[in-house]
Design a protein around this motif. Structure first.
Motif, PDB file in Angstrom:
ATOM      1  N   ARG A 193       9.935   6.778 -11.862  1.00 61.08           N
ATOM      2  CA  ARG A 193       8.795   6.299 -12.343  1.00 61.08           C
ATOM      3  C   ARG A 193       8.903   5.257 -13.380  1.00 61.08           C
ATOM      4  O   ARG A 193       8.498   3.909 -13.136  1.00 61.08           O
ATOM      5  CB  ARG A 193       7.819   7.341 -13.182  1.00 61.08           C
ATOM      6  N   ASP A 194      10.153   5.225 -14.261  1.00 63.38           N
ATOM      7  CA  ASP A 194      10.340   4.184 -15.107  1.00 63.38           C
ATOM      8  C   ASP A 194      10.733   3.009 -14.211  1.00 63.38           C
ATOM      9  O   ASP A 194      10.453   1.820 -14.694  1.00 63.38           O
ATOM     10  CB  ASP A 194      11.491   4.473 -16.128  1.00 63.38           C
ATOM     11  N   VAL A 195      11.631   2.935 -13.388  1.00 63.07           N
ATOM     12  CA  VAL A 195      12.242   2.075 -12.602  1.00 63.07           C
ATOM     13  C   VAL A 195      10.988   1.184 -11.854  1.00 63.07           C
ATOM     14  O   VAL A 195      10.946   0.173 -11.705  1.00 63.07           O
ATOM     15  CB  VAL A 195      13.281   2.565 -11.497  1.00 63.07           C
ATOM     16  N   LEU A 196      10.038   2.102 -11.180  1.00 64.23           N
ATOM     17  CA  LEU A 196       9.045   1.616 -10.234  1.00 64.23           C
ATOM     18  C   LEU A 196       7.824   1.021 -11.079  1.00 64.23           C
ATOM     19  O   LEU A 196       6.875   0.210 -10.427  1.00 64.23           O
ATOM     20  CB  LEU A 196       8.682   2.701  -9.238  1.00 64.23           C
ATOM     21  N   GLU A 197       7.577   1.156 -12.319  1.00 65.38           N
ATOM     22  CA  GLU A 197       6.663   0.767 -13.128  1.00 65.38           C
ATOM     23  C   GLU A 197       6.421  -0.535 -13.177  1.00 65.38           C
ATOM     24  O   GLU A 197       5.467  -1.076 -13.145  1.00 65.38           O
ATOM     25  CB  GLU A 197       6.782   1.701 -14.464  1.00 65.38           C
ATOM     26  N   GLY A 198       7.598  -1.244 -13.277  1.00 62.87           N
ATOM     27  CA  GLY A 198       7.505  -2.693 -13.424  1.00 62.87           C
ATOM     28  C   GLY A 198       6.679  -3.240 -12.096  1.00 62.87           C
ATOM     29  O   GLY A 198       6.249  -4.313 -12.108  1.00 62.87           O
ATOM     30  N   TYR A 199       6.954  -2.742 -10.745  1.00 70.05           N
ATOM     31  CA  TYR A 199       6.443  -3.199  -9.672  1.00 70.05           C
ATOM     32  C   TYR A 199       4.860  -2.948  -9.473  1.00 70.05           C
ATOM     33  O   TYR A 199       3.969  -3.604  -8.914  1.00 70.05           O
ATOM     34  CB  TYR A 199       7.133  -2.445  -8.318  1.00 70.05           C
TER      35      TYR A 199
ATOM     36  N   ALA B   5       0.886  -1.177  -0.135  1.00 69.89           N
ATOM     37  CA  ALA B   5      -0.042  -0.046  -0.039  1.00 69.89           C
ATOM     38  C   ALA B   5       0.794   1.320  -0.037  1.00 69.89           C
ATOM     39  O   ALA B   5       0.512   2.246  -0.689  1.00 69.89           O
ATOM     40  CB  ALA B   5      -0.999   0.176   1.259  1.00 69.89           C
ATOM     41  N   THR B   6       1.990   1.506   0.862  1.00 66.97           N
ATOM     42  CA  THR B   6       3.013   2.383   0.831  1.00 66.97           C
ATOM     43  C   THR B   6       3.813   2.571  -0.582  1.00 66.97           C
ATOM     44  O   THR B   6       3.612   3.616  -1.100  1.00 66.97           O
ATOM     45  CB  THR B   6       4.021   2.000   1.814  1.00 66.97           C
ATOM     46  N   SER B   7       3.984   1.375  -1.303  1.00 66.86           N
ATOM     47  CA  SER B   7       4.518   1.477  -2.703  1.00 66.86           C
ATOM     48  C   SER B   7       3.445   2.217  -3.603  1.00 66.86           C
ATOM     49  O   SER B   7       3.732   3.144  -4.423  1.00 66.86           O
ATOM     50  CB  SER B   7       4.845   0.183  -3.053  1.00 66.86           C
ATOM     51  N   THR B   8       2.323   1.660  -3.503  1.00 67.12           N
ATOM     52  CA  THR B   8       1.101   2.263  -4.224  1.00 67.12           C
ATOM     53  C   THR B   8       0.761   3.591  -4.128  1.00 67.12           C
ATOM     54  O   THR B   8       0.636   4.362  -5.082  1.00 67.12           O
ATOM     55  CB  THR B   8      -0.083   1.554  -3.927  1.00 67.12           C
ATOM     56  N   PHE B   9       0.774   4.226  -2.854  1.00 67.38           N
ATOM     57  CA  PHE B   9       0.808   5.590  -2.692  1.00 67.38           C
ATOM     58  C   PHE B   9       1.736   6.510  -3.075  1.00 67.38           C
ATOM     59  O   PHE B   9       1.396   7.402  -3.788  1.00 67.38           O
ATOM     60  CB  PHE B   9       0.677   5.618  -1.012  1.00 67.38           C
ATOM     61  N   LEU B  10       2.973   5.873  -2.978  1.00 67.57           N
ATOM     62  CA  LEU B  10       3.941   6.901  -3.389  1.00 67.57           C
ATOM     63  C   LEU B  10       4.049   6.805  -4.899  1.00 67.57           C
ATOM     64  O   LEU B  10       4.407   8.008  -5.707  1.00 67.57           O
ATOM     65  CB  LEU B  10       5.458   6.221  -2.834  1.00 67.57           C
ATOM     66  N   TYR B  11       3.898   5.922  -5.585  1.00 68.47           N
ATOM     67  CA  TYR B  11       3.905   5.659  -7.120  1.00 68.47           C
ATOM     68  C   TYR B  11       2.762   6.494  -7.627  1.00 68.47           C
ATOM     69  O   TYR B  11       3.072   7.394  -8.318  1.00 68.47           O
ATOM     70  CB  TYR B  11       3.550   4.105  -7.763  1.00 68.47           C
ATOM     71  N   GLN B  12       1.521   6.640  -7.136  1.00 67.77           N
ATOM     72  CA  GLN B  12       0.420   7.362  -7.449  1.00 67.77           C
ATOM     73  C   GLN B  12       0.998   8.785  -7.299  1.00 67.77           C
ATOM     74  O   GLN B  12       0.435   9.730  -8.107  1.00 67.77           O
ATOM     75  CB  GLN B  12      -0.841   7.191  -6.642  1.00 67.77           C
TER      76      GLN B  12
ATOM     77  N   GLU C 204       3.321   9.529 -10.151  1.00 70.25           N
ATOM     78  CA  GLU C 204       2.716   9.519 -11.520  1.00 70.25           C
ATOM     79  C   GLU C 204       1.760  11.005 -11.666  1.00 70.25           C
ATOM     80  O   GLU C 204       1.746  11.214 -12.688  1.00 70.25           O
ATOM     81  CB  GLU C 204       1.908   8.258 -11.673  1.00 70.25           C
ATOM     82  N   ASN C 205       0.985  11.088 -10.764  1.00 73.11           N
ATOM     83  CA  ASN C 205       0.214  12.203 -10.564  1.00 73.11           C
ATOM     84  C   ASN C 205       0.754  13.657 -10.853  1.00 73.11           C
ATOM     85  O   ASN C 205       0.449  14.320 -11.740  1.00 73.11           O
ATOM     86  CB  ASN C 205      -0.932  12.178  -9.540  1.00 73.11           C
ATOM     87  N   LEU C 206       1.949  13.811 -10.046  1.00 76.12           N
ATOM     88  CA  LEU C 206       2.809  14.906 -10.101  1.00 76.12           C
ATOM     89  C   LEU C 206       3.224  14.952 -11.463  1.00 76.12           C
ATOM     90  O   LEU C 206       3.220  16.092 -12.379  1.00 76.12           O
ATOM     91  CB  LEU C 206       3.998  14.750  -9.372  1.00 76.12           C
ATOM     92  N   LEU C 207       3.844  14.020 -12.394  1.00 73.83           N
ATOM     93  CA  LEU C 207       4.415  13.981 -13.511  1.00 73.83           C
ATOM     94  C   LEU C 207       3.239  14.337 -14.693  1.00 73.83           C
ATOM     95  O   LEU C 207       3.308  15.127 -15.635  1.00 73.83           O
ATOM     96  CB  LEU C 207       4.981  12.797 -13.823  1.00 73.83           C
ATOM     97  N   ASP C 208       2.162  13.697 -14.429  1.00 75.78           N
ATOM     98  CA  ASP C 208       1.128  13.868 -15.433  1.00 75.78           C
ATOM     99  C   ASP C 208       0.353  15.243 -15.449  1.00 75.78           C
ATOM    100  O   ASP C 208       0.032  15.653 -16.341  1.00 75.78           O
ATOM    101  CB  ASP C 208      -0.101  12.683 -15.158  1.00 75.78           C
ATOM    102  N   ARG C 209       0.259  15.587 -14.087  1.00 76.45           N
ATOM    103  CA  ARG C 209       0.068  16.989 -13.992  1.00 76.45           C
ATOM    104  C   ARG C 209       0.927  18.233 -14.242  1.00 76.45           C
ATOM    105  O   ARG C 209       0.473  19.420 -14.282  1.00 76.45           O
ATOM    106  CB  ARG C 209      -0.620  17.216 -12.632  1.00 76.45           C
ATOM    107  N   ARG C 210       2.018  17.637 -14.524  1.00 75.77           N
ATOM    108  CA  ARG C 210       3.042  18.669 -14.717  1.00 75.77           C
ATOM    109  C   ARG C 210       3.519  19.600 -13.873  1.00 75.77           C
ATOM    110  O   ARG C 210       3.620  20.881 -14.079  1.00 75.77           O
ATOM    111  CB  ARG C 210       2.955  19.508 -16.165  1.00 75.77           C
TER     112      ARG C 210
END
Length: 179
Positions: free
Chosen positions: A72-78, A17-24, A27-33
């Motif tokens: 993001r690229d490194v963690l996307e596999g997880y 759940a921690t991993s999901t929270f951080l990844y989200q 990803e949101n930060l990058l997608d929202r620029r």
């Protein structure tokens, strides 16, 4: 300086759940620029409470953009194979620690997770480093901050008339009850 140390293995069962929270958040930060994130899904992974909206410091975001994209690229596999998430994966814990430290710098808030001992709760954090202060520098100036706030200020020289204020606020905790 951001805390880029690995997330502690003490997170145990909470690591997915921690991993999901951080990844989200990443990803949101990058997608929202770098635009503000106004709402977070209920996750139960944070110890403490973040000040919303999550607002990125534009200079910090720009300076760390390439690093954020690499993380993001490194963690996307997880993300696509959550069964790989394990407290025994030292590389994953190190990458998640880097994501957390980078996000803390960009958002100016601590991200502390349930199960982490000896770390201040999640919430606003301000660090100012000034060579020579000639005017005024204020770390926090806000009406109502409903939780803990951490400030750290460092000035090499404060010239005559210079003023450094750590916190100036009406109500850091909950405001008095309305009458």
């Amino acid at each position: 300086m951001p805390d880029l140390s690995a997330l502690p293995a003490v997170l145990g069962a909470g690591l997915p759940a921690t991993s999901t929270f951080l990844y989200q958040r990443l990803e949101n930060l990058l997608d929202r620029r770098g635009q503000p994130e106004t709402a977070l899904p209920a996750s139960g992974v944070l110890h403490g409470e973040l000040s919303m909206p999550l607002t990125a410091d534009p200079e910090e975001f720009a300076a760390r953009l390439e690093n954020l994209e690499t993380l993001r690229d490194v963690l996307e596999g997880y993300r696509h194979a959550p069964e790989r998430i394990s407290v025994d994966d030292v590389r994953l814990l190190r990458m998640l620690g880097r994501v957390r430290g980078t996000l803390e710098e960009i958002y100016g808030q601590r991200l502390t997770f349930v199960g982490e001992e000896g770390r201040d709760p999640s919430g606003p954090s301000v660090r100012q480093k000034v060579g020579t202060l000639r005017g005024k520098a204020t770390a926090v100036d806000s009406d109502t901050v409903a939780g803990p706030v951490e400030t750290s200020q460092d000035a090499v020289t404060v010239e005559e008339g210079g003023e450094m204020t750590g916190i100036r606020a009406r109500y850091i905790g909950p405001p008095p009850a309305s009458r």
